[in-house]
Design a protein around this motif. Sequence first.
Motif, PDB file in Angstrom:
ATOM      1  N   MET A 226      -7.249 -10.860  21.998  1.00 44.31           N
ATOM      2  CA  MET A 226      -6.435 -11.313  21.008  1.00 44.31           C
ATOM      3  C   MET A 226      -5.416 -12.210  22.175  1.00 44.31           C
ATOM      4  O   MET A 226      -5.068 -11.962  23.358  1.00 44.31           O
ATOM      5  CB  MET A 226      -5.598 -10.395  20.744  1.00 44.31           C
ATOM      6  CG  MET A 226      -6.084  -9.286  19.797  1.00 44.31           C
ATOM      7  SD  MET A 226      -7.133  -9.955  18.387  1.00 44.31           S
ATOM      8  CE  MET A 226      -5.715  -9.985  17.214  1.00 44.31           C
ATOM      9  N   GLU A 227      -4.600 -13.048  21.740  1.00 42.14           N
ATOM     10  CA  GLU A 227      -3.579 -13.638  22.407  1.00 42.14           C
ATOM     11  C   GLU A 227      -2.339 -13.835  21.627  1.00 42.14           C
ATOM     12  O   GLU A 227      -2.582 -13.817  20.662  1.00 42.14           O
ATOM     13  CB  GLU A 227      -3.905 -15.201  22.848  1.00 42.14           C
ATOM     14  CG  GLU A 227      -4.487 -16.055  21.819  1.00 42.14           C
ATOM     15  CD  GLU A 227      -5.026 -17.378  22.235  1.00 42.14           C
ATOM     16  OE1 GLU A 227      -4.871 -17.586  23.524  1.00 42.14           O
ATOM     17  OE2 GLU A 227      -5.432 -18.163  21.625  1.00 42.14           O
TER      18      GLU A 227
ATOM     19  N   GLY B 297       0.994 -15.529  19.650  1.00 40.34           N
ATOM     20  CA  GLY B 297       1.554 -16.843  19.083  1.00 40.34           C
ATOM     21  C   GLY B 297       2.852 -16.571  18.747  1.00 40.34           C
ATOM     22  O   GLY B 297       3.612 -15.643  19.626  1.00 40.34           O
TER      23      GLY B 297
ATOM     24  N   ASP C 108       6.417 -12.682  14.402  1.00 42.93           N
ATOM     25  CA  ASP C 108       6.093 -12.713  12.893  1.00 42.93           C
ATOM     26  C   ASP C 108       7.339 -11.930  12.272  1.00 42.93           C
ATOM     27  O   ASP C 108       8.274 -12.151  12.843  1.00 42.93           O
ATOM     28  CB  ASP C 108       4.832 -11.731  12.591  1.00 42.93           C
ATOM     29  CG  ASP C 108       4.777 -10.463  13.134  1.00 42.93           C
ATOM     30  OD1 ASP C 108       6.203 -10.037  13.555  1.00 42.93           O
ATOM     31  OD2 ASP C 108       3.920  -9.688  13.237  1.00 42.93           O
TER      32      ASP C 108
ATOM     33  N   ARG D 164       2.895 -12.831  17.120  1.00 43.65           N
ATOM     34  CA  ARG D 164       1.827 -12.535  16.260  1.00 43.65           C
ATOM     35  C   ARG D 164       0.495 -12.622  17.015  1.00 43.65           C
ATOM     36  O   ARG D 164       0.340 -13.423  17.728  1.00 43.65           O
ATOM     37  CB  ARG D 164       1.781 -13.342  15.055  1.00 43.65           C
ATOM     38  CG  ARG D 164       0.687 -13.456  14.069  1.00 43.65           C
ATOM     39  CD  ARG D 164       0.613 -14.619  12.957  1.00 43.65           C
ATOM     40  NE  ARG D 164       1.858 -14.575  12.416  1.00 43.65           N
ATOM     41  CZ  ARG D 164       2.331 -13.881  11.225  1.00 43.65           C
ATOM     42  NH1 ARG D 164       1.353 -13.070  10.913  1.00 43.65           N
ATOM     43  NH2 ARG D 164       3.189 -14.150  10.673  1.00 43.65           N
TER      44      ARG D 164
ATOM     45  N   ILE E 184      -3.030 -13.272  17.745  1.00 43.37           N
ATOM     46  CA  ILE E 184      -4.180 -14.229  17.307  1.00 43.37           C
ATOM     47  C   ILE E 184      -5.622 -13.940  17.872  1.00 43.37           C
ATOM     48  O   ILE E 184      -5.549 -13.677  19.121  1.00 43.37           O
ATOM     49  CB  ILE E 184      -3.834 -15.782  17.407  1.00 43.37           C
ATOM     50  CG1 ILE E 184      -2.431 -15.792  16.770  1.00 43.37           C
ATOM     51  CG2 ILE E 184      -4.669 -16.741  16.989  1.00 43.37           C
ATOM     52  CD1 ILE E 184      -1.840 -17.307  17.189  1.00 43.37           C
TER      53      ILE E 184
ATOM     54  N   LYS F 204      -8.948 -14.533  19.756  1.00 50.47           N
ATOM     55  CA  LYS F 204      -9.708 -15.590  20.926  1.00 50.47           C
ATOM     56  C   LYS F 204     -11.121 -15.624  20.312  1.00 50.47           C
ATOM     57  O   LYS F 204     -12.006 -14.636  20.551  1.00 50.47           O
ATOM     58  CB  LYS F 204      -9.377 -15.216  22.137  1.00 50.47           C
ATOM     59  CG  LYS F 204      -7.850 -15.394  22.689  1.00 50.47           C
ATOM     60  CD  LYS F 204      -8.095 -14.403  24.139  1.00 50.47           C
ATOM     61  CE  LYS F 204      -8.767 -15.260  25.228  1.00 50.47           C
ATOM     62  NZ  LYS F 204      -8.239 -14.659  26.390  1.00 50.47           N
ATOM     63  N   GLU F 205     -11.318 -16.765  19.675  1.00 51.72           N
ATOM     64  CA  GLU F 205     -12.853 -17.019  19.210  1.00 51.72           C
ATOM     65  C   GLU F 205     -13.957 -16.961  20.282  1.00 51.72           C
ATOM     66  O   GLU F 205     -13.592 -17.311  21.443  1.00 51.72           O
ATOM     67  CB  GLU F 205     -12.848 -18.401  18.444  1.00 51.72           C
ATOM     68  CG  GLU F 205     -11.943 -18.644  17.307  1.00 51.72           C
ATOM     69  CD  GLU F 205     -12.466 -17.403  16.072  1.00 51.72           C
ATOM     70  OE1 GLU F 205     -13.437 -17.019  16.022  1.00 51.72           O
ATOM     71  OE2 GLU F 205     -11.492 -17.080  15.491  1.00 51.72           O
TER      72      GLU F 205
END
Length: 462
Positions: A359-360, A362, A365, A371, A373, A375-376
């Motif tokens: 995850m990273e 953002g 929230d 939040r 996000i 990492k694809e």
Amino acid sequence: MANMAPHKVPMPEQQPDVRNHNFLEVATGYTEEMAVEEAARCLHCKNQPCVAGCPVNVHIPTFIEKVANRDFAGAYQEIALTNSLPAVCGRVCPQETQCEGRCVRGIKGEPVGIGRLERFVADWQLAYGEDKVEKPAPNGHRVAVVGAGPAGLTCAGDLAKMGYTVTVYEAFHAAGGVLIYGIPEFRLPKSIVAKEVGKLEQMGVEIRPNMVIGRVDSVDELFEQGYEAVFIGSGAGLPSFMHIEGEDLLGVYSANEYLTRINLMKAYQEGYDTPIAKSHAVAVVGGGNVAMDAARCAKRMGAETVYIVYRRSMEELPARAEEVHHAKEEGIVFKLLNNPVRITGDQDGRVTGMECVEMELGEPDESGRRRPIVKEGSNFFLPVDTVIMAIGTSPNPLIRSTTTGLEANRRGCLVADERGATTKPGVFAGGDAVTGAATVILAMGAGKTAAEAIDAYIRSKE
């Protein structure tokens, strides 16, 4: 003369490589000399900001002054004026965000060790103080309390001091709520909880275990039995899950189940038949105090590797800094900015691992935290044989579903005003049943507030 040392007197502790193999208390407590030295750091501010930071309004500078003067019995009496569970609070309260968070000494150094001093005083009283508790004269009124956790016990204790005849109905076979099923022995010895409960019983509080209100008796039936008010402090014991593939595999636990088997049902002690699987590699999903407790228990239960898998960074970790520090010392591996997407199993339905994504962070929230996000393309496999979900709890719906006129919000928490009054006349509520999972001391504060409201409610009908 005040002790102007910038740091607290260090708390003696077991060494990490020793304590992570036993369930004895990690912190071993101040000696009398240590307590007196730490108490001398208090500046006795006139506006007493520390008291304003305490949900149960302990007279902090007053009790600390008595410690500095070696009047330990007097210090205990001062704490006991507003706090029914001081030995508990001294161990598990998040003082860093409450009383100590307001301490003036914290501006240019470390705050006064208020929690450590409260623990010392309570332990001294248990070891050397008068054991007798005065039973107040009865005032002729009866109140029922549902749940023997921090909120319920505090409400019961305060009402008993006012002369009410109080009966506490507890679903489990022992009183204490989260204090006995959730918090491990190495943070809060259960003998201490039992002694604190015993003091309430000496005051006349009756505790009835194995009573599931909503099944054995309903709230309405409690009124029919002659109770003039009911306080609901039934906590938030319904675990949350992620609803990902593999959560039904053998070896997946909620933190509630895992900790209850170990703490309340003594799975860590020889001679108890409580079943719990032998784990080699454990992933605990979550970053709160419950996650730390589960991870540290798993290590003590013999797991070679224990991971904390949390989707945010260390800065967002909600657990107390002290618990995180202890977990790191004990060899818990922190896999931060990672999140599970799937749990894998073998042909026998047993956990073999957990697929995660990186995850990273953002933008913030609604909670104010950044939040996470995905990492694809960052998927990876964590080989574990046990997964413990520690991602939150909510109140059990049993009481609200069997009680007409008792409203709950969309999270399943009972609706109550600032005094604890619910939407049903004569029914009050507080603690995790109203707020969702929170801290012990906030639950105690809610129980104290509700006791005052119940007293006013019953007196208004005289």
